[in-house]
Design an enzyme around this catalytic site. Structure first.
Site, PDB file in Angstrom:
ATOM      1  N   GLY A  14      33.999 -31.161 -22.901  1.00 14.47           N
ATOM      2  CA  GLY A  14      32.879 -30.332 -22.287  1.00 14.47           C
ATOM      3  C   GLY A  14      32.758 -29.533 -23.343  1.00 14.47           C
ATOM      4  O   GLY A  14      33.173 -28.231 -24.168  1.00 14.47           O
ATOM      5  N   ARG A  75      33.417 -38.176 -23.898  1.00 15.76           N
ATOM      6  CA  ARG A  75      34.598 -38.271 -23.590  1.00 15.76           C
ATOM      7  C   ARG A  75      35.083 -39.690 -24.507  1.00 15.76           C
ATOM      8  O   ARG A  75      34.247 -39.688 -24.860  1.00 15.76           O
ATOM      9  CB  ARG A  75      34.860 -38.651 -21.992  1.00 15.76           C
ATOM     10  CG  ARG A  75      35.311 -37.752 -21.619  1.00 15.76           C
ATOM     11  CD  ARG A  75      34.823 -38.580 -20.308  1.00 15.76           C
ATOM     12  NE  ARG A  75      35.790 -39.533 -19.818  1.00 15.76           N
ATOM     13  CZ  ARG A  75      37.182 -39.103 -19.377  1.00 15.76           C
ATOM     14  NH1 ARG A  75      37.063 -37.680 -19.183  1.00 15.76           N
ATOM     15  NH2 ARG A  75      38.343 -39.823 -19.520  1.00 15.76           N
ATOM     16  N   ASP A 106      41.845 -28.106 -24.254  1.00 18.00           N
ATOM     17  CA  ASP A 106      43.625 -28.913 -24.281  1.00 18.00           C
ATOM     18  C   ASP A 106      43.537 -30.468 -24.771  1.00 18.00           C
ATOM     19  O   ASP A 106      44.870 -31.116 -25.284  1.00 18.00           O
ATOM     20  CB  ASP A 106      44.411 -28.785 -22.881  1.00 18.00           C
ATOM     21  CG  ASP A 106      43.254 -28.879 -21.251  1.00 18.00           C
ATOM     22  OD1 ASP A 106      42.162 -29.448 -21.382  1.00 18.00           O
ATOM     23  OD2 ASP A 106      44.049 -28.551 -20.965  1.00 18.00           O
ATOM     24  N   THR A 129      36.279 -23.660 -25.188  1.00 19.56           N
ATOM     25  CA  THR A 129      35.795 -24.091 -23.678  1.00 19.56           C
ATOM     26  C   THR A 129      36.083 -22.956 -23.355  1.00 19.56           C
ATOM     27  O   THR A 129      36.365 -21.998 -23.550  1.00 19.56           O
ATOM     28  CB  THR A 129      37.259 -24.449 -23.461  1.00 19.56           C
ATOM     29  OG1 THR A 129      37.149 -24.274 -22.020  1.00 19.56           O
ATOM     30  CG2 THR A 129      39.159 -23.719 -23.866  1.00 19.56           C
ATOM     31  N   ASP A 131      36.869 -21.943 -20.168  1.00 16.02           N
ATOM     32  CA  ASP A 131      37.562 -22.202 -19.038  1.00 16.02           C
ATOM     33  C   ASP A 131      38.808 -20.759 -19.073  1.00 16.02           C
ATOM     34  O   ASP A 131      39.773 -20.284 -18.545  1.00 16.02           O
ATOM     35  CB  ASP A 131      38.511 -22.824 -19.146  1.00 16.02           C
ATOM     36  CG  ASP A 131      38.001 -24.014 -18.347  1.00 16.02           C
ATOM     37  OD1 ASP A 131      37.075 -23.837 -17.190  1.00 16.02           O
ATOM     38  OD2 ASP A 131      37.812 -24.965 -18.260  1.00 16.02           O
ATOM     39  N   ASP A 133      41.550 -20.295 -20.888  1.00 14.67           N
ATOM     40  CA  ASP A 133      43.123 -21.159 -20.181  1.00 14.67           C
ATOM     41  C   ASP A 133      43.697 -22.173 -21.258  1.00 14.67           C
ATOM     42  O   ASP A 133      44.747 -22.719 -21.075  1.00 14.67           O
ATOM     43  CB  ASP A 133      42.861 -22.561 -19.570  1.00 14.67           C
ATOM     44  CG  ASP A 133      42.324 -23.660 -19.580  1.00 14.67           C
ATOM     45  OD1 ASP A 133      41.510 -23.907 -20.593  1.00 14.67           O
ATOM     46  OD2 ASP A 133      41.523 -24.963 -19.163  1.00 14.67           O
ATOM     47  N   ARG A 175      38.773 -25.560 -13.191  1.00 16.26           N
ATOM     48  CA  ARG A 175      39.465 -26.570 -11.525  1.00 16.26           C
ATOM     49  C   ARG A 175      40.728 -26.271 -11.627  1.00 16.26           C
ATOM     50  O   ARG A 175      42.021 -26.170 -11.015  1.00 16.26           O
ATOM     51  CB  ARG A 175      39.110 -27.584 -12.342  1.00 16.26           C
ATOM     52  CG  ARG A 175      39.001 -28.567 -11.201  1.00 16.26           C
ATOM     53  CD  ARG A 175      38.885 -29.848 -12.109  1.00 16.26           C
ATOM     54  NE  ARG A 175      37.448 -29.837 -12.550  1.00 16.26           N
ATOM     55  CZ  ARG A 175      36.487 -30.407 -12.390  1.00 16.26           C
ATOM     56  NH1 ARG A 175      36.456 -30.618 -10.590  1.00 16.26           N
ATOM     57  NH2 ARG A 175      35.389 -30.524 -12.495  1.00 16.26           N
TER      58      ARG A 175
END
Lengths: 327, 327, 327, 327
Positions: A14, A75, A106, A129, A131, A133, A175
């Protein structure tokens, strides 16, 4: 190890604000060390299809402030196959590219880790990213911009909430991780924050709404999309049944959270990490992500970086803070 | 008609950016003419419940830049009843309020029209709605801000669309009117705009996607929520079936479109109309909305103002413009 | 007149937000009518040096939201000479360019007018300037964005002014015209607006500060750079002497007013005028600026367009409005 | 020490975005621990004049997103006198205020330190300043917003610089510290950054302009206001003499850097520190500033906090980074 002479750079997964600033830093960092740089389009897809372009200082002029990624991203299922990676390696050899900087999350690092081991190819990753994370960095590139985007959007929603004495349930991205929800929830002054890492039952929420300040008519509840309560719409349905006289609305912020001009912090982080990645490659590092922890540059093995942050450790303090601040 | 001495001001219906600028202008315009001003909370609901507060120059200090409405707004079913309006009238008499400025949209003006006729009470309306769907004014207060909010949000989405070569279907507000979609669609450089006033079938859309420029991988389609095609999600489902290999996403912008700091244009419009409303009342006008047409102040009877603009007249030119610009 | 086949497009003079949207509209409008389009770099300078590039639909992809101009702009003294214009004409002939769209302000149109007459060359102008000082259009491309930029900047300054009970004198652009100051002054809720078209003496200002609301501690005074009072610093010096106990600060907004993403209104205006310019050329029009008056497309001879708007007519109403609103 | 029951809170010194979020956190943090809270207006001035107001949860509703400070701020010479501080103490005693949270910068803390020692009065400081020049915290409240404001302003200037191939010298705040210039300079992609902590001579600058990339026509140089080269105008004059054919402009960003909505990061930092200050007082801490270092809450004695960060340590890395990135 032969000396590195041509660094390939790609973005994958993303998109995140600050990816362009990171590309710029990799390119100019390489030029500073008299290396060639090759842009690879659409992530691993461009690697397999030899979609390459040489880059110089001008290629990355005037992009530091732009959202998205000029190298595009995609992707790529083929890179998960032995054949795909074989083609990718051949393309790198054929084009004289002898090291890679991959910017992503990741999924990006998982692919890089396998490839790097298979072909003993030098690769360093940059955490790009929204996120936040990843292990191995306090902040990922794009996170700060994303939480500012959320905060600016919810500020607008609060105008309406205040005018109508409404309760708004706002769903933000994340998510698998409530990190966007946690910080932006504090930032917007949310009355409650629901995240996957914490079991806030809807009955807790009902209790808090029933026992909260009576003179507070408008409320904002921030929900991470991955929360077990099932997203903002589900929470909304439950609350509407419990509080039929409240004016309850749901808003899903959606894709605006990925785009936009990067914040200063994200530009600075991307700039610093991009140069550090080039320097890391020159020092012989590989199969690592470069991050920033407590203001210092840190290299973390891919295998460790992709383990999601254990939000359980950091969550309680933030949720308690949110609760105190909603009094 | 006795001379007006105390003007009541309220906001009603959906909130719109610039309502605070309008309130400020009504208050300060009244002070300029040595009148008293009374703020009425939560629209007609506050009128029926006598939720009044005297206002002075300071009451409206530092609000011109704020979204929402400091007087709050609400739906009010009671004002549709004879009894409700009787209470409202009595409250006005008891508090010495002898004229009203109501800021809102068609629902607001419908109520005002009935009340004004029933009690021969002087009322002037200000067009405060993001929808821009009223006769009697080129622009409503809030519309310019709303289309800027849409444009800023879709700019962010385009960053992502460009990075991933995606097609995005973005739903904007406008249950009965495609005016937000039309202008913002041009503003974001949309490849197509779907609005209730024009029968763009999805097969037209499919045709245009199939025959459009081949080197244009990312696309934005703007859909008004009231479009017959059934909202962005429906359009998305249809296109996903037709183009299974395209990366198609849907984003519903939602409530952020109502809030935020008003644009300069909305502040100026609200300021001008607010003072004009006070002056209109002093000149004996009533049952009219004050608007701006071709740069001039115009008063339009409520009954005419609430007829929705016949978008059929203005639509073809804009849709054709959007089509030309997507080449 | 032979049929037009290749339209050259350039931007000239000070850059304005929306110029890119205008270029995009000229390019895609030309493609729609099956014409070639040639981009000319750095205004008349590129015309004289044959700095041309062919453009297609993709050349203008993803630029509608960008400030500045992708064709760049420059001052060009050579175009004021007969020799310069002769070279320009020869370059146009050599490259098969048979019509021009020039995007800029009064200086741009003056040059275009002379050239068009000398060589009987079809030229249409687009009003691209933040100053809004041209006859023949209600709004110039860039003006709406510029006043929004001013308003957003002054909103920030007001935060500080409110916190410190300060009086701020803010200088905005407008060497010959107070139009930016007038609208943005209303938009920020200025206590006073000083513009070249109105003789607001500093003693008026002193009077108003002395007799204004006593409970209003913070104040914003907007000054157009061309005001006879001599700019914000001069006004500041005078007021500091008169009011030694007031906390008075000066801020000159400067070049930020030219840049930034165009507002929705500017993008729509630029889009519409760009296509109209192409259509005007195809209809045989020349030596005219295309503008929008009362929502209609209007073509105005260059000679008339460059006469500055007689602000004297529109000024008193706005200044009175500003005074009322500062009560 | 008797148990604390009523915390007074004030803001002092230059205002900074996030001060309101800090006030909100102190108020709600106090309520969480069942304490009273008293707002003190205009900093130490309000302390001396007993300008107090009781605060509850509602007093700080809907302010987290606002720039400036609702408690206002002011310089106060009287607090530097023994008499002034004696009055302040008496007011605190008379009103039952038994602890203070002071939000501001080094001047604020210097006053607090003296007062706290003189009267053995519990005081904790919160770092509220855009300058980020305090020991004891990685970031001060307001700094992140300020650098984002700079970056957004310079992005606009870059649009103009790019369009005209201009060199811009942009002056940012920082009388004693180049920290705003350093980070925002990286963030805007500046070609050079001049700060008081580094002796960048103008001849270095001239050298770099002469030997930089020839295809880079536009340039941004960021100058901290306190730089020894004497501010942006002086640098501009020197460069204009050296490069008479360059188009060189100067822009001083000024007071917009203090205002505006706080960034998410500043809101979160202010929220966390505000609660931590209350908890620190309850734990018996005093004469300390609460900050955040490496993600942890840290309390630093006032005497140490007000020592300016030794920028000499951090500067070389950032300046080198800026140089690499300008290639």
């Amino acid at each position: 190890m032969s000396k590195i002479q041509n660094i390939g750079v790609l973005t994958s997964g993303g998109d995140a604000p600050g990816m362009n600033a990171a590309i710029r830093a990799v390119v100019r960092g390489s030029l500073y060390y008299k290396l060639k740089v090759t842009g690879i389009l659409r992530g691993y897809d461009g690697l397999i299809n030899a979609d390459f372009m040489p880059m110089d200082g001008k290629s990355v002029a005037n992009i530091i402030q732009r959202g998205g990624t000029i190298l595009k991203t995609a992707r790529c299922d083929d890179f998960r196959t032995v054949e795909g990676r074989a083609k990718a390696y051949q393309n790198l050899v054929d084009n004289g590219i002898d090291a890679l900087v991959v910017i992503g999350g990741d999924g990006t690092f998982t692919g890089a880790d396998i490839f790097s081991q298979e072909y003993d190819f030098p690769i360093i990753g940059l955490p790009g990213t929204i996120d936040n994370d990843l292990e191995g960095t306090d902040l990922t590139i794009g996170y700060d911009t994303a939480i500012n985007t959320v905060v600016n959007a919810v500020d607008k929603i609060r105008d309406t909430a205040e005018s109508h004495d409404r309760l708004f349930i706002v769903e933000v991205m994340g998510r698998d991780s409530g990190l966007i929800a946690l910080r932006s929830g504090i930032g917007v002054g949310a009355e409650a924050i629901l995240i996957p890492e914490a079991k806030t039952t809807v009955s807790d929420l009902v209790y808090r709404i029933e026992h909260g300040r009576k003179d507070k008519a408008s409320k904002i509840i921030v929900v991470a999309e991955g929360d077990e309560a099932g997203g903002a719409y589900n929470v909304g349905e439950t609350l509407k049944k419990k509080f039929p006289h409240h004016d309850i609305r749901v808003s899903v912020l959606g894709h605006i959270q990925r785009g936009g001009k990067p914040s200063c912090m994200d530009r600075v982080l991307a700039s610093r990490l991009g140069v550090a990645a080039v320097e890391g490659l020159l020092e012989g590092k590989s199969k690592v992500m470069v991050g920033q922890i407590n203001k210092e540059i840190v290299f973390t093995p891919f295998a460790k970086a992709i383990k999601h942050i254990d939000a359980a450790q950091i969550t309680p303090g933030w949720l308690r803070l949110a609760e105190i601040l909603s009094l």
